[in-house]
Design a protein around this motif. Structure first.
Motif, PDB file in Angstrom:
ATOM      1  N   LYS A  51       0.893  -1.322  -0.110  1.00 23.15           N
ATOM      2  CA  LYS A  51       0.017  -0.039   0.055  1.00 23.15           C
ATOM      3  C   LYS A  51       0.863   1.257   0.031  1.00 23.15           C
ATOM      4  O   LYS A  51       1.806   1.444   0.888  1.00 23.15           O
ATOM      5  CB  LYS A  51      -0.772  -0.001   1.140  1.00 23.15           C
ATOM      6  CG  LYS A  51      -1.959   1.123   1.280  1.00 23.15           C
ATOM      7  CD  LYS A  51      -2.782   1.063   2.434  1.00 23.15           C
ATOM      8  CE  LYS A  51      -4.022   2.175   2.656  1.00 23.15           C
ATOM      9  NZ  LYS A  51      -4.754   1.954   3.554  1.00 23.15           N
ATOM     10  N   THR A  53       0.632   5.512   0.092  1.00 24.90           N
ATOM     11  CA  THR A  53      -0.111   6.624   0.221  1.00 24.90           C
ATOM     12  C   THR A  53       1.011   7.879   0.243  1.00 24.90           C
ATOM     13  O   THR A  53       1.874   7.823   0.084  1.00 24.90           O
ATOM     14  CB  THR A  53      -0.648   6.444   1.499  1.00 24.90           C
ATOM     15  OG1 THR A  53       0.084   6.284   2.624  1.00 24.90           O
ATOM     16  CG2 THR A  53      -1.570   5.601   1.554  1.00 24.90           C
ATOM     17  N   PRO A  65      -4.042   8.208  -1.579  1.00 30.12           N
ATOM     18  CA  PRO A  65      -3.497   7.317  -2.425  1.00 30.12           C
ATOM     19  C   PRO A  65      -2.419   7.922  -3.259  1.00 30.12           C
ATOM     20  O   PRO A  65      -2.486   8.518  -3.876  1.00 30.12           O
ATOM     21  CB  PRO A  65      -4.505   6.512  -3.245  1.00 30.12           C
ATOM     22  CG  PRO A  65      -5.556   7.351  -3.368  1.00 30.12           C
ATOM     23  CD  PRO A  65      -5.480   8.314  -2.281  1.00 30.12           C
ATOM     24  N   THR A  67      -1.046   6.824  -6.485  1.00 29.92           N
ATOM     25  CA  THR A  67      -1.570   6.167  -7.555  1.00 29.92           C
ATOM     26  C   THR A  67      -0.487   6.215  -8.772  1.00 29.92           C
ATOM     27  O   THR A  67       0.660   6.974  -8.807  1.00 29.92           O
ATOM     28  CB  THR A  67      -2.625   6.479  -8.065  1.00 29.92           C
ATOM     29  OG1 THR A  67      -2.728   7.976  -8.507  1.00 29.92           O
ATOM     30  CG2 THR A  67      -3.838   6.637  -7.023  1.00 29.92           C
ATOM     31  N   GLY A  68      -0.456   5.489  -9.683  1.00 30.13           N
ATOM     32  CA  GLY A  68       0.355   5.340 -10.759  1.00 30.13           C
ATOM     33  C   GLY A  68       1.957   4.854 -10.659  1.00 30.13           C
ATOM     34  O   GLY A  68       2.675   5.220 -11.505  1.00 30.13           O
ATOM     35  N   GLU A  85      -1.655  -2.055  -9.499  1.00 32.42           N
ATOM     36  CA  GLU A  85      -2.398  -1.206  -8.866  1.00 32.42           C
ATOM     37  C   GLU A  85      -3.680  -1.682  -9.142  1.00 32.42           C
ATOM     38  O   GLU A  85      -4.390  -1.944 -10.018  1.00 32.42           O
ATOM     39  CB  GLU A  85      -2.222   0.137  -9.067  1.00 32.42           C
ATOM     40  CG  GLU A  85      -2.921   1.060  -8.302  1.00 32.42           C
ATOM     41  CD  GLU A  85      -2.768   2.415  -8.579  1.00 32.42           C
ATOM     42  OE1 GLU A  85      -3.049   3.451  -7.567  1.00 32.42           O
ATOM     43  OE2 GLU A  85      -2.235   2.662  -9.439  1.00 32.42           O
ATOM     44  N   ASN A  87      -7.321  -0.292  -9.311  1.00 29.32           N
ATOM     45  CA  ASN A  87      -8.160   0.703  -9.586  1.00 29.32           C
ATOM     46  C   ASN A  87      -7.944   2.175  -8.912  1.00 29.32           C
ATOM     47  O   ASN A  87      -8.628   2.647  -8.237  1.00 29.32           O
ATOM     48  CB  ASN A  87      -9.443   0.169  -8.960  1.00 29.32           C
ATOM     49  CG  ASN A  87     -10.273  -0.982  -9.930  1.00 29.32           C
ATOM     50  OD1 ASN A  87     -10.003  -1.039 -10.920  1.00 29.32           O
ATOM     51  ND2 ASN A  87     -11.106  -1.798  -8.946  1.00 29.32           N
ATOM     52  N   ASP A  88      -6.518   2.498  -9.030  1.00 32.03           N
ATOM     53  CA  ASP A  88      -6.436   3.612  -8.680  1.00 32.03           C
ATOM     54  C   ASP A  88      -6.238   3.813  -7.133  1.00 32.03           C
ATOM     55  O   ASP A  88      -6.755   4.974  -6.631  1.00 32.03           O
ATOM     56  CB  ASP A  88      -6.991   5.021  -9.367  1.00 32.03           C
ATOM     57  CG  ASP A  88      -6.627   5.099 -10.720  1.00 32.03           C
ATOM     58  OD1 ASP A  88      -5.358   4.901 -11.089  1.00 32.03           O
ATOM     59  OD2 ASP A  88      -7.727   5.273 -11.554  1.00 32.03           O
ATOM     60  N   THR A  89      -6.214   2.977  -6.219  1.00 33.64           N
ATOM     61  CA  THR A  89      -6.162   2.869  -4.853  1.00 33.64           C
ATOM     62  C   THR A  89      -5.142   3.108  -3.993  1.00 33.64           C
ATOM     63  O   THR A  89      -5.262   3.172  -2.844  1.00 33.64           O
ATOM     64  CB  THR A  89      -6.996   1.649  -4.440  1.00 33.64           C
ATOM     65  OG1 THR A  89      -6.250   0.452  -4.766  1.00 33.64           O
ATOM     66  CG2 THR A  89      -8.437   1.244  -5.150  1.00 33.64           C
ATOM     67  N   GLY A  90      -3.662   2.936  -4.945  1.00 37.87           N
ATOM     68  CA  GLY A  90      -2.784   2.992  -4.132  1.00 37.87           C
ATOM     69  C   GLY A  90      -2.370   1.466  -3.504  1.00 37.87           C
ATOM     70  O   GLY A  90      -1.183   1.460  -2.910  1.00 37.87           O
ATOM     71  N   TYR A  92      -1.288  -2.251  -4.293  1.00 40.59           N
ATOM     72  CA  TYR A  92      -0.618  -2.898  -5.309  1.00 40.59           C
ATOM     73  C   TYR A  92      -0.806  -4.321  -5.192  1.00 40.59           C
ATOM     74  O   TYR A  92      -0.047  -4.680  -4.097  1.00 40.59           O
ATOM     75  CB  TYR A  92       0.889  -2.344  -5.652  1.00 40.59           C
ATOM     76  CG  TYR A  92       0.912  -0.816  -5.904  1.00 40.59           C
ATOM     77  CD1 TYR A  92       1.049  -0.210  -7.602  1.00 40.59           C
ATOM     78  CD2 TYR A  92       0.637   0.264  -5.216  1.00 40.59           C
ATOM     79  CE1 TYR A  92       0.857   0.844  -7.888  1.00 40.59           C
ATOM     80  CE2 TYR A  92       0.452   1.329  -5.542  1.00 40.59           C
ATOM     81  CZ  TYR A  92       0.662   1.781  -7.074  1.00 40.59           C
ATOM     82  OH  TYR A  92       0.538   3.231  -7.170  1.00 40.59           O
ATOM     83  N   TYR A 111       8.139   6.282  -8.550  1.00 39.22           N
ATOM     84  CA  TYR A 111       7.041   7.171  -8.331  1.00 39.22           C
ATOM     85  C   TYR A 111       7.167   8.438  -8.453  1.00 39.22           C
ATOM     86  O   TYR A 111       8.169   9.115  -7.809  1.00 39.22           O
ATOM     87  CB  TYR A 111       6.441   6.911  -6.783  1.00 39.22           C
ATOM     88  CG  TYR A 111       5.246   7.631  -6.526  1.00 39.22           C
ATOM     89  CD1 TYR A 111       3.964   7.377  -7.132  1.00 39.22           C
ATOM     90  CD2 TYR A 111       5.443   8.833  -5.400  1.00 39.22           C
ATOM     91  CE1 TYR A 111       2.847   8.349  -6.805  1.00 39.22           C
ATOM     92  CE2 TYR A 111       4.414   9.363  -5.228  1.00 39.22           C
ATOM     93  CZ  TYR A 111       2.934   9.205  -5.959  1.00 39.22           C
ATOM     94  OH  TYR A 111       1.965  10.187  -5.497  1.00 39.22           O
TER      95      TYR A 111
END
Length: 270
Positions: A51, A53, A65, A67-68, A85, A87-90, A92, A111
């Motif tokens: 995770k 964040t 989160p 993301t990406g 990842e 659904n763009d939740t942060g 993985y 990142y």
């Protein structure tokens, strides 16, 4: 008459209290890494998640989160496990991870053009032998005490991270132990709580951890339990884990990367 005046003045003073929010400086967000590879005994350990964040301003109640990112874990045999990842939740996820006791794993996160790395050894754990309960305990006599017994391996330096999770209240109590004075003996982890009720499900997890994570968690738990907070207390420094920003060391991340075998014991409060 004087007493009445004093009372009126006192009520006036306490009724004029205002909540003041300080205008604090806002720093650039940092990456927060929650990467715990856990291999529960008697499972394959294939399913793992990491995770990511970002830090947020002091008064913010929102968890942002990260993301990406590109997230991979590589073992000593150059097997690479890609974490994808969700659904763009942060969050993985990898569903084909291969855990190996005492295997070394290397984390790499890309990142926002920065490369973050960390390395950890998957530490073994002994099973929880038994659990004992004592009612009407503690200073108040209203607490339930739990002892989770385990046998420490002889002549091997070991470190333990215990979680006592009350599934009915969705709360967890954390603690760490070492075997400096208990090497080779049967010992116990201790948990006491007045909110434990008959029939509650208590999930007890014992994680094998490295010395560095033991030291990290010792400081973290000490900071979280310090409630004195007097006007002259020294404020805790930012606690940094084992993750490094290889691209820009000054933009260091928070959090930790660890790998543990885990013994789990489900206990019903009597």
């Amino acid at each position: 008459m004087k007493k009445i005046i004093y009372i009126v003045c006192f009520l006036f003073l306490i009724s004029c209290e205002d909540v003041i929010e300080l205008n604090l400086n806002t720093a650039e967000p940092r990456l927060v890494i929650d990467a715990s590879l856990t291999w529960f005994k008697d499972t394959t350990g294939n399913n793992q998640l990491i995770k990511l964040t970002q830090t947020a301003p002091y008064y913010s109640t929102t968890v942002i989160p990260a993301t990406g990112a590109t997230v991979t874990v590589t073992d000593t045999n150059n097997n690479t496990f890609n974490f994808i990842e969700e659904n763009d939740t942060g969050i993985y996820i990898n569903q084909s991870f291969t855990p190996v006791i005492n295997g070394v794993y290397n984390l790499k996160i890309v990142y926002k053009n920065d490369i973050y790395t960390a390395s950890e050894t998957l530490m073994p754990i002994v099973p929880i032998d038994k659990v004992e309960q004592k009612n009407n305990a503690g200073f108040s006599g209203n607490e339930t005490e739990i002892k989770a017994f385990y046998t420490d391996p002889k002549n091997i330096k070991n470190y333990y991270f215990f979680e006592f999770i009350n599934s009915n209240l969705n709360r967890a109590s954390l603690d760490v132990y070492d075997d400096e004075f208990t090497d080779g003996n049967q010992i116990f982890a201790f948990h006491s709580n007045e909110n434990l009720k008959t029939g509650n499900e208590l999930i007890i997890q014992n994680h094998g951890i490295s010395q560095r994570f033991f030291e990290y968690m010792t400081i973290l738990l000490q900071q979280s339990k310090d409630e004195s907070d007097g006007p002259f207390d020294v404020r805790p420094a930012t606690l940094r884990g084992n993750c490094i920003n290889q691209t820009n060391p000054n933009n260091y991340p928070l959090g930790y990367f660890r790998a543990s075998e885990v013994s789990i014991y489900n206990y019903k409060i009597k």
